[in-house]
Design a protein around this motif. Structure first.
Motif, PDB file in Angstrom:
ATOM      1  N   THR A  27       0.890  -1.113  -0.047  1.00 31.99           N
ATOM      2  CA  THR A  27      -0.006  -0.067   0.049  1.00 31.99           C
ATOM      3  C   THR A  27       0.912   1.483   0.227  1.00 31.99           C
ATOM      4  OG1 THR A  27      -1.568  -1.226   1.113  1.00 31.99           O
ATOM      5  CG2 THR A  27      -1.750   1.375   1.148  1.00 31.99           C
ATOM      6  N   VAL A  31       0.817   4.246  -2.679  1.00 30.61           N
ATOM      7  CA  VAL A  31       0.613   5.597  -2.202  1.00 30.61           C
ATOM      8  C   VAL A  31       1.490   6.328  -2.920  1.00 30.61           C
ATOM      9  CG1 VAL A  31       0.760   7.246  -0.273  1.00 30.61           C
ATOM     10  CG2 VAL A  31      -0.764   5.232  -0.051  1.00 30.61           C
ATOM     11  N   ASP A  34       1.048   7.006  -6.614  1.00 33.49           N
ATOM     12  CA  ASP A  34       0.183   7.882  -6.890  1.00 33.49           C
ATOM     13  C   ASP A  34       0.458   9.337  -6.704  1.00 33.49           C
ATOM     14  OD1 ASP A  34      -1.637   5.790  -7.587  1.00 33.49           O
ATOM     15  OD2 ASP A  34      -2.733   5.598  -5.580  1.00 33.49           O
ATOM     16  N   SER A  59       1.818  15.081  -0.036  1.00 33.45           N
ATOM     17  CA  SER A  59       0.974  14.266  -0.989  1.00 33.45           C
ATOM     18  C   SER A  59       0.804  12.637  -0.454  1.00 33.45           C
ATOM     19  CB  SER A  59       1.367  14.257  -2.342  1.00 33.45           C
ATOM     20  OG  SER A  59       0.415  13.282  -3.111  1.00 33.45           O
ATOM     21  N   ASN A  62      -1.092  12.945   3.084  1.00 35.67           N
ATOM     22  CA  ASN A  62      -2.517  13.168   2.756  1.00 35.67           C
ATOM     23  C   ASN A  62      -3.193  12.007   2.236  1.00 35.67           C
ATOM     24  OD1 ASN A  62      -2.446  15.648   3.886  1.00 35.67           O
ATOM     25  ND2 ASN A  62      -2.489  16.632   1.817  1.00 35.67           N
ATOM     26  N   ARG A  63      -2.387  10.852   1.252  1.00 40.02           N
ATOM     27  CA  ARG A  63      -2.753   9.924   0.815  1.00 40.02           C
ATOM     28  C   ARG A  63      -2.845   8.679   1.592  1.00 40.02           C
ATOM     29  NH1 ARG A  63      -3.326  10.284  -4.887  1.00 40.02           N
ATOM     30  NH2 ARG A  63      -2.393  12.359  -5.805  1.00 40.02           N
ATOM     31  N   SER A  64      -1.830   8.772   2.570  1.00 39.81           N
ATOM     32  CA  SER A  64      -1.802   7.623   3.556  1.00 39.81           C
ATOM     33  C   SER A  64      -2.755   7.886   4.580  1.00 39.81           C
ATOM     34  CB  SER A  64      -0.480   7.801   4.429  1.00 39.81           C
ATOM     35  OG  SER A  64       0.430   7.483   3.587  1.00 39.81           O
ATOM     36  N   ARG A  65      -3.294   9.214   4.788  1.00 39.82           N
ATOM     37  CA  ARG A  65      -4.453   9.254   5.746  1.00 39.82           C
ATOM     38  C   ARG A  65      -5.934   8.950   5.015  1.00 39.82           C
ATOM     39  NH1 ARG A  65      -3.562  15.782   7.132  1.00 39.82           N
ATOM     40  NH2 ARG A  65      -1.980  15.420   8.779  1.00 39.82           N
ATOM     41  N   SER A  66      -5.861   8.980   3.633  1.00 44.84           N
ATOM     42  CA  SER A  66      -7.018   8.597   3.042  1.00 44.84           C
ATOM     43  C   SER A  66      -7.129   7.002   3.149  1.00 44.84           C
ATOM     44  CB  SER A  66      -6.972   9.145   1.478  1.00 44.84           C
ATOM     45  OG  SER A  66      -7.263  10.336   1.470  1.00 44.84           O
ATOM     46  N   VAL A  67      -5.866   6.400   3.100  1.00 43.83           N
ATOM     47  CA  VAL A  67      -5.835   5.032   2.975  1.00 43.83           C
ATOM     48  C   VAL A  67      -6.270   4.345   4.417  1.00 43.83           C
ATOM     49  CG1 VAL A  67      -4.399   3.098   3.059  1.00 43.83           C
ATOM     50  CG2 VAL A  67      -4.168   4.669   1.099  1.00 43.83           C
ATOM     51  N   ARG A  69      -8.403   6.072   6.534  1.00 42.03           N
ATOM     52  CA  ARG A  69      -9.769   6.303   6.683  1.00 42.03           C
ATOM     53  C   ARG A  69     -10.709   5.304   5.948  1.00 42.03           C
ATOM     54  NH1 ARG A  69      -8.446  11.848   5.988  1.00 42.03           N
ATOM     55  NH2 ARG A  69      -8.857  11.430   3.865  1.00 42.03           N
ATOM     56  N   HIS A  70     -10.210   4.894   4.611  1.00 38.95           N
ATOM     57  CA  HIS A  70     -10.906   3.574   4.157  1.00 38.95           C
ATOM     58  C   HIS A  70     -10.676   2.392   4.808  1.00 38.95           C
ATOM     59  CE1 HIS A  70     -12.160   1.476   0.539  1.00 38.95           C
ATOM     60  NE2 HIS A  70     -11.215   0.670   0.623  1.00 38.95           N
TER      61      HIS A  70
END
Length: 159
Positions: A27, A31, A34, A59, A62-67, A69-70
């Motif tokens: 992952t 990230v 991306d 970036s 922020n993308r790690s945070r999104s992962v 949260r998902h």
């Protein structure tokens, strides 16, 4: 091309940063990939190309945070009682999980963990951390101090 040079110079360190945040190598690599795709697409709109690395770090955070949260949503609605089968990633990150510091980091709240990883692993200044996390320098100091105190406490208990 500038993005290629950034990729060559910083891909591994950004993946290590992402691994500490999302706790999963595959992952983390996704990230970071991306983030590089995004900066490639936005390169012409970048006001200051010298700040591209800071943009990439932010970036990745922020993308790690999104992962995360998902993952939380998926776990919340996951069916109960399914048998757990060990995945290939478990073996790959097994070495990382054996470290007492990594275990202690996992116990920290997200913001404290991010601040400590960016400060002591990423070797960023308070201003760079504040920019990457989207918070003030004072908040960085607070999260870092609280995180260090919590880490000390956890590691002392483990000893």
């Amino acid at each position: 091309m500038a993005v290629t040079a950034l990729y060559s110079a910083h891909f591994r360190s950004l993946v290590r940063l992402a691994v500490l945040l999302v706790r999963d190598i595959a992952t983390a690599e996704e990230v970071v990939q991306d983030a590089f795709v995004a900066i490639h697409g936005a390169w012409r709109r970048l006001r200051d190309p010298d700040k591209a690395l800071a943009y990439l770090r932010q970036s990745v955070v922020n993308r790690s945070r999104s992962v995360l949260r998902h993952r939380a949503v998926v776990e919340k609605y996951a069916p109960k009682g399914l048998p757990d089968a060990p995945s290939a990633e478990n073996g790959a990150i097994g070495e990382l999980e054996r470290s007492a510091v990594i275990e202690a980091l996992r116990a920290l709240p997200t913001r404290q963990r991010e601040a400590l990883v960016l400060r002591y692993y990423g070797d960023l200044s308070e201003a760079e951390i504040a920019h990457a996390m989207g918070i003030s320098k004072g908040a960085v100091k607070s999260h870092t101090a609280r995180g260090m105190a919590a880490l000390r406490s956890v590691l002392e208990k483990m000893s």
